[in-house]
Scaffold this motif. Structure first.
Motif, short mmCIF file in Angstrom:
data_model
loop_
_atom_site.label_atom_id
_atom_site.label_comp_id
_atom_site.label_asym_id
_atom_site.label_seq_id
_atom_site.Cartn_x
_atom_site.Cartn_y
_atom_site.Cartn_z
N SER A 233 3.05 0.11 -6.24
CA SER A 233 3.53 -0.08 -4.87
C SER A 233 5.15 -0.23 -4.86
O SER A 233 5.64 -0.67 -5.79
N ILE A 234 5.93 0.01 -3.77
CA ILE A 234 7.05 0.01 -3.44
C ILE A 234 7.35 -1.66 -3.48
O ILE A 234 8.47 -1.77 -3.94
N TYR A 235 6.19 -2.45 -2.94
CA TYR A 235 6.39 -3.73 -2.86
C TYR A 235 6.52 -4.44 -4.35
O TYR A 235 7.36 -5.02 -4.71
N THR B 191 0.81 -1.25 0.17
CA THR B 191 0.19 0.05 -0.19
C THR B 191 0.89 1.24 0.07
O THR B 191 0.33 2.33 -0.18
N LEU B 192 2.18 1.20 -0.17
CA LEU B 192 3.33 2.16 0.01
C LEU B 192 3.57 2.54 -1.34
O LEU B 192 4.20 1.73 -1.90
N THR B 193 3.45 3.81 -1.68
CA THR B 193 3.94 4.22 -2.80
C THR B 193 5.20 4.47 -3.09
O THR B 193 6.28 4.67 -2.05
N VAL B 194 6.02 4.52 -4.38
CA VAL B 194 7.22 4.49 -4.59
C VAL B 194 7.75 5.61 -4.02
O VAL B 194 9.08 5.76 -3.24
N PRO B 195 7.29 6.89 -4.28
CA PRO B 195 7.92 8.09 -3.72
C PRO B 195 7.86 8.03 -2.34
O PRO B 195 8.76 9.00 -1.76
N ALA B 196 6.80 7.70 -1.45
CA ALA B 196 6.66 7.71 -0.13
C ALA B 196 7.78 6.88 0.54
O ALA B 196 8.24 7.14 1.52
N ALA B 197 8.25 5.99 -0.37
CA ALA B 197 9.28 5.01 0.38
C ALA B 197 10.74 5.22 0.01
O ALA B 197 11.68 4.64 0.67
N VAL C 158 17.05 -3.68 2.66
CA VAL C 158 15.57 -3.51 2.82
C VAL C 158 14.88 -4.58 2.67
O VAL C 158 15.07 -5.61 2.00
N VAL C 159 13.87 -4.65 4.06
CA VAL C 159 12.90 -5.69 3.89
C VAL C 159 11.62 -5.37 3.74
O VAL C 159 11.06 -4.61 4.63
N ALA C 160 10.82 -5.60 2.84
CA ALA C 160 9.40 -5.25 2.44
C ALA C 160 8.61 -6.39 2.95
O ALA C 160 8.74 -7.37 2.33
N PHE C 161 7.53 -6.02 3.67
CA PHE C 161 6.59 -7.05 4.10
C PHE C 161 5.16 -6.43 3.37
O PHE C 161 4.67 -5.30 3.50
#
Length: 189
Positions: free
Chosen positions: A145-147, A97-103, A113-116
């Protein structure tokens, strides 16, 4: 017994590291004592104390992606202009749910980096504030999403075991309809 004593062992280990850091860096220890005596320290003030002393004291920082820039400004004491504080690891929770610019602010400061996330359960939501009806058309565009972006370039490990006390039939339904039949459920005790 070993698991039950885990908190005590962790407290002991941190206390030993802290005492060793105080003895090894006496000037930094005095700087920290002065900081704690005179004010309620901010993150920026704590960052001015050498990391060899603050890391045993505060080994983990937690913040939201939006709070990162406020809590850890790009120019911190002891660093050159425009340099950012570095972190050993950045954990991104709900990365789907996290956008690329926010991350980007977080991951640009990380050695690892560990993305859940679960790309099936959500996606970033666009934020548009406008009285212009044409601008509302932009809401139809779902940001990436960054995911999803990290999954394209980094190894991905999928967790497919349900640990919650969810009904077996519901787990099977979700598994078949959303996860290609890959979900399994642990039996109840």
């Amino acid at each position: 017994a070993h698991i039950a004593s885990g908190a005590q062992r962790l407290n002991h280990t941190l206390a030993v590291r802290w005492k060793s850091a105080l003895e090894t860096y006496p000037e930094a220890a005095e700087q920290l004592r002065s900081l704690l005596r005179d004010t309620a320290p901010t993150v920026e003030a704590l960052e001015s104390v050498p990391g060899e002393l603050t890391q045993p004291l505060v080994p983990i920082w937690t913040t939201s992606p939006l709070g990162l820039a406020e809590q850890f400004p790009a120019t911190a004491a002891g660093e050159g202009p425009g340099e950012k504080p570095r972190f050993d690891v950045v954990l991104l929770l709900d990365a789907e749910t996290l956008t690329v610019p926010a991350a980007l602010g977080a991951i640009s400061r990380a050695a690892q980096v560990v993305a859940f996330g679960d790309p099936v359960s959500g996606a970033p939501k666009p934020l548009t504030v406008s009285a212009d009806p044409i601008a509302r058309e932009a809401e139809a565009h779902v940001p990436v999403s960054i995911y999803a972006e990290l999954a394209r370039i980094l190894p991905e490990y999928r967790l497919r075991q349900v640990h919650r006390g969810v009904d077996q039939e519901l787990t099977e339904l979700l598994s078949l309809s959303l996860y290609g039949g890959e979900l399994t459920r642990l039996p109840d005790a």
